[in-house]
Design a protein around this motif. Structure first.
Motif, PDB file in Angstrom:
ATOM      1  N   ALA A  84       0.825  -1.218   0.000  1.00 28.33           N
ATOM      2  CA  ALA A  84       0.000   0.000   0.000  1.00 28.33           C
ATOM      3  C   ALA A  84       0.856   1.265   0.000  1.00 28.33           C
ATOM      4  CB  ALA A  84      -0.950  -0.009   1.185  1.00 28.33           C
ATOM      5  N   ALA A  85       1.979   1.236   0.703  1.00 28.13           N
ATOM      6  CA  ALA A  85       2.860   2.411   0.765  1.00 28.13           C
ATOM      7  C   ALA A  85       3.467   2.747  -0.599  1.00 28.13           C
ATOM      8  CB  ALA A  85       3.970   2.183   1.791  1.00 28.13           C
ATOM      9  N   ALA A  86       3.605   1.743  -1.458  1.00 29.10           N
ATOM     10  CA  ALA A  86       4.204   1.962  -2.782  1.00 29.10           C
ATOM     11  C   ALA A  86       3.166   2.363  -3.833  1.00 29.10           C
ATOM     12  CB  ALA A  86       4.935   0.699  -3.231  1.00 29.10           C
ATOM     13  N   LEU A  87       1.899   2.236  -3.512  1.00 26.44           N
ATOM     14  CA  LEU A  87       0.853   2.511  -4.504  1.00 26.44           C
ATOM     15  C   LEU A  87       0.887   3.919  -5.107  1.00 26.44           C
ATOM     16  CD1 LEU A  87      -2.302   0.586  -3.258  1.00 26.44           C
ATOM     17  CD2 LEU A  87      -1.052   0.268  -5.399  1.00 26.44           C
ATOM     18  N   PRO A  88       1.060   4.973  -4.313  1.00 26.96           N
ATOM     19  CA  PRO A  88       1.061   6.302  -4.953  1.00 26.96           C
ATOM     20  C   PRO A  88       2.109   6.441  -6.058  1.00 26.96           C
ATOM     21  CG  PRO A  88       0.838   6.531  -2.586  1.00 26.96           C
ATOM     22  CD  PRO A  88       1.128   5.082  -2.850  1.00 26.96           C
ATOM     23  N   ALA A  89       3.319   5.973  -5.811  1.00 22.81           N
ATOM     24  CA  ALA A  89       4.372   6.091  -6.830  1.00 22.81           C
ATOM     25  C   ALA A  89       4.076   5.207  -8.036  1.00 22.81           C
ATOM     26  CB  ALA A  89       5.721   5.726  -6.225  1.00 22.81           C
ATOM     27  N   ILE A  90       3.594   4.004  -7.794  1.00 29.98           N
ATOM     28  CA  ILE A  90       3.299   3.096  -8.901  1.00 29.98           C
ATOM     29  C   ILE A  90       2.107   3.606  -9.710  1.00 29.98           C
ATOM     30  CG2 ILE A  90       2.488   0.769  -9.466  1.00 29.98           C
ATOM     31  CD1 ILE A  90       4.407  -0.213  -7.244  1.00 29.98           C
ATOM     32  N   LEU A  91       1.102   4.112  -9.039  1.00 31.73           N
ATOM     33  CA  LEU A  91      -0.038   4.701  -9.755  1.00 31.73           C
ATOM     34  C   LEU A  91       0.390   5.916 -10.565  1.00 31.73           C
ATOM     35  CD1 LEU A  91      -2.817   4.305  -7.054  1.00 31.73           C
ATOM     36  CD2 LEU A  91      -2.848   3.311  -9.360  1.00 31.73           C
ATOM     37  N   LEU A  92       1.279   6.727 -10.012  1.00 27.20           N
ATOM     38  CA  LEU A  92       1.797   7.879 -10.747  1.00 27.20           C
ATOM     39  C   LEU A  92       2.502   7.429 -12.018  1.00 27.20           C
ATOM     40  CD1 LEU A  92       2.571  10.894 -11.071  1.00 27.20           C
ATOM     41  CD2 LEU A  92       4.595  10.384  -9.678  1.00 27.20           C
ATOM     42  N   LYS A  93       3.441   6.486 -11.885  1.00 26.17           N
ATOM     43  CA  LYS A  93       4.194   6.026 -13.054  1.00 26.17           C
ATOM     44  C   LYS A  93       3.288   5.326 -14.053  1.00 26.17           C
ATOM     45  CE  LYS A  93       8.825   5.692 -11.155  1.00 26.17           C
ATOM     46  NZ  LYS A  93       9.940   4.802 -10.808  1.00 26.17           N
ATOM     47  N   SER A  94       2.369   4.529 -13.558  1.00 22.28           N
ATOM     48  CA  SER A  94       1.457   3.806 -14.432  1.00 22.28           C
ATOM     49  C   SER A  94       0.576   4.771 -15.230  1.00 22.28           C
ATOM     50  CB  SER A  94       0.610   2.875 -13.561  1.00 22.28           C
ATOM     51  OG  SER A  94       0.268   1.718 -14.211  1.00 22.28           O
ATOM     52  N   THR A  95       0.070   5.791 -14.564  1.00 24.32           N
ATOM     53  CA  THR A  95      -0.760   6.798 -15.220  1.00 24.32           C
ATOM     54  C   THR A  95       0.051   7.588 -16.240  1.00 24.32           C
ATOM     55  OG1 THR A  95      -2.186   6.944 -13.284  1.00 24.32           O
ATOM     56  CG2 THR A  95      -2.256   8.794 -14.818  1.00 24.32           C
ATOM     57  N   LEU A  96       1.256   7.982 -15.859  1.00 23.26           N
ATOM     58  CA  LEU A  96       2.138   8.681 -16.806  1.00 23.26           C
ATOM     59  C   LEU A  96       2.406   7.817 -18.033  1.00 23.26           C
ATOM     60  CD1 LEU A  96       4.722  10.271 -14.344  1.00 23.26           C
ATOM     61  CD2 LEU A  96       3.206  11.522 -15.892  1.00 23.26           C
ATOM     62  N   ALA A 122      10.636   8.520 -20.968  1.00 23.18           N
ATOM     63  CA  ALA A 122       9.865   9.690 -20.529  1.00 23.18           C
ATOM     64  C   ALA A 122       9.061   9.395 -19.263  1.00 23.18           C
ATOM     65  CB  ALA A 122       8.941  10.171 -21.648  1.00 23.18           C
ATOM     66  N   TYR A 123       8.303   8.291 -19.259  1.00 25.31           N
ATOM     67  CA  TYR A 123       7.481   8.026 -18.068  1.00 25.31           C
ATOM     68  C   TYR A 123       8.351   7.698 -16.867  1.00 25.31           C
ATOM     69  CZ  TYR A 123       7.368   2.945 -17.092  1.00 25.31           C
ATOM     70  OH  TYR A 123       7.672   1.671 -16.693  1.00 25.31           O
ATOM     71  N   GLN A 124       9.476   7.020 -17.092  1.00 27.00           N
ATOM     72  CA  GLN A 124      10.364   6.694 -15.978  1.00 27.00           C
ATOM     73  C   GLN A 124      11.046   7.947 -15.426  1.00 27.00           C
ATOM     74  OE1 GLN A 124      11.026   4.270 -13.994  1.00 27.00           O
ATOM     75  NE2 GLN A 124       9.969   2.580 -14.973  1.00 27.00           N
ATOM     76  N   THR A 125      11.455   8.835 -16.283  1.00 31.56           N
ATOM     77  CA  THR A 125      12.131  10.053 -15.828  1.00 31.56           C
ATOM     78  C   THR A 125      11.167  10.955 -15.062  1.00 31.56           C
ATOM     79  OG1 THR A 125      13.670   9.943 -17.694  1.00 31.56           O
ATOM     80  CG2 THR A 125      13.441  12.076 -16.577  1.00 31.56           C
ATOM     81  N   VAL A 126      10.024  11.242 -15.648  1.00 32.48           N
ATOM     82  CA  VAL A 126       9.041  12.102 -14.977  1.00 32.48           C
ATOM     83  C   VAL A 126       8.507  11.403 -13.726  1.00 32.48           C
ATOM     84  CG1 VAL A 126       6.823  13.289 -15.214  1.00 32.48           C
ATOM     85  CG2 VAL A 126       8.447  13.290 -17.123  1.00 32.48           C
ATOM     86  N   GLY A 127       8.275  10.100 -13.831  1.00 33.18           N
ATOM     87  CA  GLY A 127       7.792   9.337 -12.686  1.00 33.18           C
ATOM     88  C   GLY A 127       8.785   9.301 -11.545  1.00 33.18           C
ATOM     89  N   THR A 128      10.064   9.205 -11.863  1.00 31.87           N
ATOM     90  CA  THR A 128      11.097   9.222 -10.836  1.00 31.87           C
ATOM     91  C   THR A 128      11.118  10.568 -10.123  1.00 31.87           C
ATOM     92  OG1 THR A 128      12.446   7.556 -11.940  1.00 31.87           O
ATOM     93  CG2 THR A 128      13.603   9.040 -10.422  1.00 31.87           C
ATOM     94  N   LEU A 129      10.980  11.642 -10.869  1.00 31.48           N
ATOM     95  CA  LEU A 129      10.924  12.973 -10.245  1.00 31.48           C
ATOM     96  C   LEU A 129       9.695  13.099  -9.344  1.00 31.48           C
ATOM     97  CD1 LEU A 129      12.026  15.191 -13.267  1.00 31.48           C
ATOM     98  CD2 LEU A 129      13.389  14.578 -11.248  1.00 31.48           C
ATOM     99  N   GLY A 130       8.569  12.578  -9.808  1.00 34.08           N
ATOM    100  CA  GLY A 130       7.349  12.599  -9.002  1.00 34.08           C
ATOM    101  C   GLY A 130       7.482  11.733  -7.762  1.00 34.08           C
ATOM    102  N   TRP A 132      10.247  11.020  -6.259  1.00 31.08           N
ATOM    103  CA  TRP A 132      11.179  11.735  -5.388  1.00 31.08           C
ATOM    104  C   TRP A 132      10.429  12.784  -4.578  1.00 31.08           C
ATOM    105  CZ3 TRP A 132      15.567  15.362  -7.527  1.00 31.08           C
ATOM    106  CH2 TRP A 132      16.386  15.778  -6.476  1.00 31.08           C
ATOM    107  N   ALA A 133       9.532  13.512  -5.242  1.00 31.68           N
ATOM    108  CA  ALA A 133       8.719  14.516  -4.538  1.00 31.68           C
ATOM    109  C   ALA A 133       7.819  13.853  -3.494  1.00 31.68           C
ATOM    110  CB  ALA A 133       7.877  15.310  -5.534  1.00 31.68           C
ATOM    111  N   LEU A 134       7.278  12.678  -3.803  1.00 37.43           N
ATOM    112  CA  LEU A 134       6.417  11.967  -2.865  1.00 37.43           C
ATOM    113  C   LEU A 134       7.180  11.397  -1.677  1.00 37.43           C
ATOM    114  CD1 LEU A 134       4.130   9.957  -5.341  1.00 37.43           C
ATOM    115  CD2 LEU A 134       3.392  11.797  -3.808  1.00 37.43           C
ATOM    116  N   SER A 135       8.345  10.816  -1.965  1.00 38.35           N
ATOM    117  CA  SER A 135       9.081  10.098  -0.916  1.00 38.35           C
ATOM    118  C   SER A 135      10.134  10.947  -0.223  1.00 38.35           C
ATOM    119  CB  SER A 135       9.768   8.863  -1.510  1.00 38.35           C
ATOM    120  OG  SER A 135      10.863   9.239  -2.333  1.00 38.35           O
ATOM    121  N   GLY A 136      10.635  11.945  -0.904  1.00 41.72           N
ATOM    122  CA  GLY A 136      11.720  12.749  -0.356  1.00 41.72           C
ATOM    123  C   GLY A 136      13.080  12.081  -0.483  1.00 41.72           C
TER     124      GLY A 136
END
Length: 169
Positions: A84-96, A122-130, A132-136
């Motif tokens: 569950a803790a990983a869902l926000p990042a995975i949903l972000l990357k999946s949506t991107l 593209a999705y990996q780069t933008v998703g990684t930045l996102g 990073w913003a989510l996890s710090g």
């Protein structure tokens, strides 16, 4: 390498959108389960993204977005992976991934290896930045680039092959 392939842009009002999304979600449930039988199979092979890429590229952003959101949520609910803790990042990357793949297919109307590589990068780069913003944590956010290169290559070559050769319609 490039071949002529028929690409679609299905809409939410079409029943075919939901039936195809259900098939791609099923693929995104089965493939991760197979990969998780091997140590570090999930983080290495990034299996939850493959059918999202194929669905979005071949059938458009609507099929892609349905697959992108339903796959991680169902996998997490049924099997506890992703956690569950990983869902926000995975949903972000999946949506991107769904949005970028759908855009690339609609914009370029072809399915080439360089386009698939650009979509994945593209999705990996933008998703990684996102992420990073989510996890710090840049270290945690860059996990796919540290461990998941085989999975990204699978997405590029496997996604391209699926769209060009396996899905003929």
């Amino acid at each position: 390498m490039e071949t002529t392939v028929k690409l679609y842009s299905l809409e939410y009002r079409e029943a075919k959108t939901y039936s195809l999304a259900a098939l791609f979600v099923a693929g995104n449930i089965v493939l991760p389960q197979l990969c998780h039988t091997v140590h570090m199979g999930g983080p290495t092979w990034l299996p939850i993204y493959l059918f999202t890429l194929v669905g979005a590229y071949k059938y458009g952003r609507c099929v892609g977005l349905l697959t992108a959101v339903a796959s991680p949520l169902l996998n997490s609910a049924l099997f506890g992976m992703p956690a569950a803790a990983a869902l926000p990042a995975i949903l972000l990357k999946s949506t991107l991934l769904a949005l970028i793949a759908g855009f690339a297919a609609a914009r370029f109307r072809r399915a080439s290896l360089p386009l698939f590589a650009a979509v994945v990068l593209a999705y990996q780069t933008v998703g990684t930045l996102g992420e990073w913003a989510l996890s710090g944590s840049l270290y945690a956010a860059a996990q796919d680039f540290r461990i998941g290169i085989p999975g990204m290559l699978l997405q590029v070559f496997g996604g391209w092959a699926a769209v060009n050769y396996l899905i003929r319609r």
